[in-house]
Design a protein around this motif. Structure first.
Motif, PDB file in Angstrom:
ATOM      1  N   THR A 288       0.804  -1.194  -0.086  1.00 57.31           N
ATOM      2  CA  THR A 288       0.002   0.090  -0.045  1.00 57.31           C
ATOM      3  C   THR A 288       0.902   1.195   0.108  1.00 57.31           C
ATOM      4  O   THR A 288       0.499   2.229  -0.577  1.00 57.31           O
ATOM      5  CB  THR A 288      -1.170   0.074   1.222  1.00 57.31           C
ATOM      6  N   CYS A 289       1.988   1.290   0.709  1.00 54.20           N
ATOM      7  CA  CYS A 289       2.608   2.609   0.945  1.00 54.20           C
ATOM      8  C   CYS A 289       3.676   2.612  -0.161  1.00 54.20           C
ATOM      9  O   CYS A 289       4.613   3.328   0.134  1.00 54.20           O
ATOM     10  CB  CYS A 289       3.315   2.529   2.219  1.00 54.20           C
ATOM     11  N   GLU A 290       3.717   1.944  -1.338  1.00 56.62           N
ATOM     12  CA  GLU A 290       4.904   2.038  -2.135  1.00 56.62           C
ATOM     13  C   GLU A 290       4.819   3.447  -2.822  1.00 56.62           C
ATOM     14  O   GLU A 290       4.209   4.027  -3.137  1.00 56.62           O
ATOM     15  CB  GLU A 290       4.430   1.261  -3.516  1.00 56.62           C
ATOM     16  N   THR A 291       5.973   3.964  -2.749  1.00 55.57           N
ATOM     17  CA  THR A 291       6.583   5.584  -3.170  1.00 55.57           C
ATOM     18  C   THR A 291       7.403   5.518  -3.950  1.00 55.57           C
ATOM     19  O   THR A 291       8.622   4.678  -3.978  1.00 55.57           O
ATOM     20  CB  THR A 291       6.752   6.103  -1.716  1.00 55.57           C
ATOM     21  N   ASP A 292       7.430   6.500  -5.155  1.00 55.75           N
ATOM     22  CA  ASP A 292       8.231   6.404  -6.071  1.00 55.75           C
ATOM     23  C   ASP A 292       9.694   7.106  -5.588  1.00 55.75           C
ATOM     24  O   ASP A 292       9.518   8.261  -4.598  1.00 55.75           O
ATOM     25  CB  ASP A 292       7.907   7.372  -7.260  1.00 55.75           C
ATOM     26  N   VAL A 293      10.820   6.622  -5.883  1.00 52.09           N
ATOM     27  CA  VAL A 293      12.092   7.419  -5.542  1.00 52.09           C
ATOM     28  C   VAL A 293      12.857   7.864  -6.857  1.00 52.09           C
ATOM     29  O   VAL A 293      12.852   7.339  -7.786  1.00 52.09           O
ATOM     30  CB  VAL A 293      13.052   6.247  -5.069  1.00 52.09           C
ATOM     31  N   LEU A 294      13.051   9.058  -6.543  1.00 52.46           N
ATOM     32  CA  LEU A 294      13.723  10.114  -7.630  1.00 52.46           C
ATOM     33  C   LEU A 294      15.251  10.010  -7.620  1.00 52.46           C
ATOM     34  O   LEU A 294      15.824  10.232  -8.638  1.00 52.46           O
ATOM     35  CB  LEU A 294      13.172  11.311  -7.551  1.00 52.46           C
ATOM     36  N   GLU A 295      15.661   9.929  -6.358  1.00 56.77           N
ATOM     37  CA  GLU A 295      17.141  10.181  -6.164  1.00 56.77           C
ATOM     38  C   GLU A 295      17.696   9.234  -4.971  1.00 56.77           C
ATOM     39  O   GLU A 295      16.810   9.086  -4.149  1.00 56.77           O
ATOM     40  CB  GLU A 295      17.691  11.342  -6.116  1.00 56.77           C
ATOM     41  N   GLY A 296      18.845   8.755  -4.863  1.00 54.40           N
ATOM     42  CA  GLY A 296      19.268   7.841  -3.631  1.00 54.40           C
ATOM     43  C   GLY A 296      18.995   6.373  -4.037  1.00 54.40           C
ATOM     44  O   GLY A 296      18.205   6.056  -4.966  1.00 54.40           O
ATOM     45  N   ILE A 297      19.674   5.801  -3.062  1.00 58.67           N
ATOM     46  CA  ILE A 297      19.424   4.312  -2.987  1.00 58.67           C
ATOM     47  C   ILE A 297      18.796   3.750  -1.932  1.00 58.67           C
ATOM     48  O   ILE A 297      19.145   4.053  -0.810  1.00 58.67           O
ATOM     49  CB  ILE A 297      20.713   3.644  -3.234  1.00 58.67           C
TER      50      ILE A 297
END
Length: 332
Positions: A288-297
């Motif tokens: 449910t809490c999946e969030t897009d990552v734009l930078e970083g690992i």
């Protein structure tokens, strides 16, 4: 993914409370389908069409006692007016499965959120489905889809006893495409014989208790990515985080920066800063809490993303996953 229960996972709040689209449905039927397993057929009180779903989907089910659990949809996906879920009575139930088995009755109202799918059926000419116990539920619609597409498939289905194995009557018409292995009669599933070497034209889908999933993962650890998909109802064991020091999370859309300290989840740090993210299980199993990552690992610590999705590094489950770098930039 690795979604769905011994038979379900604990949620932090009801779908309505979390701000997702919530629908009140009626329990149209409650049916015993095996020892310790019942199905619930859910319909809209006014007969309205329900949201479409695809094989592998699950819903959040909020019960009249306030408990929320996730259950795989296991009915006919082409029936636009009803959902079906299977519920295993958990020996150590904390208010979910025991309530369903002992108190929930036909005519009662429940609230659902979703459907969501973290266990999608990818196209393939051949499939091997491996189910352990209640793990048969998400695989039933996959079998229907494979049949519809004229794919070659086989189901390997294990359980403690024949009496505890749900949906055997529905599977019987498939004949020798289904191998049923009750443990008290035949022992454990012969996974080495069935899995063998990786086959480029065959995808394996597995759902069931943790020991089964762990055994399958061990036998296929050398396989190329993408040939095995699993869904877990309980979170996989995780080692220590990659880093034990604080890290920064920049929220690109809001322009804010939040510090996440040791022992704190990104989800909680965001909530403390007044940036709530839709969440449910808080254990990295529902997605449910999946969030897009734009930078970083990200330091992935969930049981949902597969190896390729983790390697891409463009999304994370903020309820459990952390950072490998000093800073992450999220699309929030």
């Amino acid at each position: 993914m690795t979604a769905a229960p011994t038979s379900a996972t604990t949620a932090s709040a009801s779908p309505a409370a979390r701000g997702s689209t919530a629908i009140e449905l009626r329990v149209a039927a409650k049916t015993a389908v095996a020892d310790g397993v019942v199905t619930l057929t859910l319909t809209h009180p006014e007969g309205r069409r329900l949201p479409d779903w695809t094989p592998g989907s699950h819903i959040d089910l909020t019960l009249p006692n306030g408990t929320t659990r996730q259950y795989s949809l296991c009915g006919d996906r082409w029936d636009a007016h009803s959902y079906r879920v299977g519920v295993l009575r958990e020996p150590a139930s904390r208010g979910g499965s025991a309530f369903v088995h002992d108190e929930l009755a036909e005519g009662d109202t429940v609230t659902i959120g979703g459907p969501r799918n973290n266990f999608r059926l990818a196209p393939s000419p051949r499939y091997l489905f491996v189910a352990g116990g209640i793990g048969i539920t998400p695989l039933l619609p996959m079998i229907g889809q494979a049949d519809l597409l004229d794919a070659d498939w086989h189901l390997l289905y294990g359980g403690r006893t024949r009496a505890t194995m749900a949906f055997l009557d529905e599977l019987a018409p498939h004949g020798d495409r289904v191998t049923v292995v009750p443990q008290d009669e035949q022992g454990l599933l012969d996974l080495p014989a069935w899995l063998g070497e990786a086959q480029a034209d065959r995808k394996v889908y597995c759902c069931g208790p943790a020991p089964l999933l762990d055994a399958v993962a061990e036998l296929t650890r050398h396989w190329p990515a993408g040939l095995l998909r699993t869904e877990r109802f309980t979170a996989a064991e995780q080692g220590a985080p990659f880093r034990g020091t604080p890290f920064e999370v920049e929220l690109r859309r809001s322009g804010r920066t939040v510090t996440v300290g040791p022992g704190r989840s990104v989800l909680d740090a965001l909530a403390d800063a007044g940036v709530p993210v839709l969440s449910s299980c808080r254990r990295g199993v529902c997605g449910t809490c999946e969030t897009d990552v734009l930078e970083g690992i990200p330091d992935h610590r969930d049981s949902v993303l597969d190896d390729r999705e983790r390697a891409a590094g463009d999304r994370m489950l903020v309820c459990v996953s952390r950072a490998r770098t000093d800073r992450l930039v999220l699309d929030l």
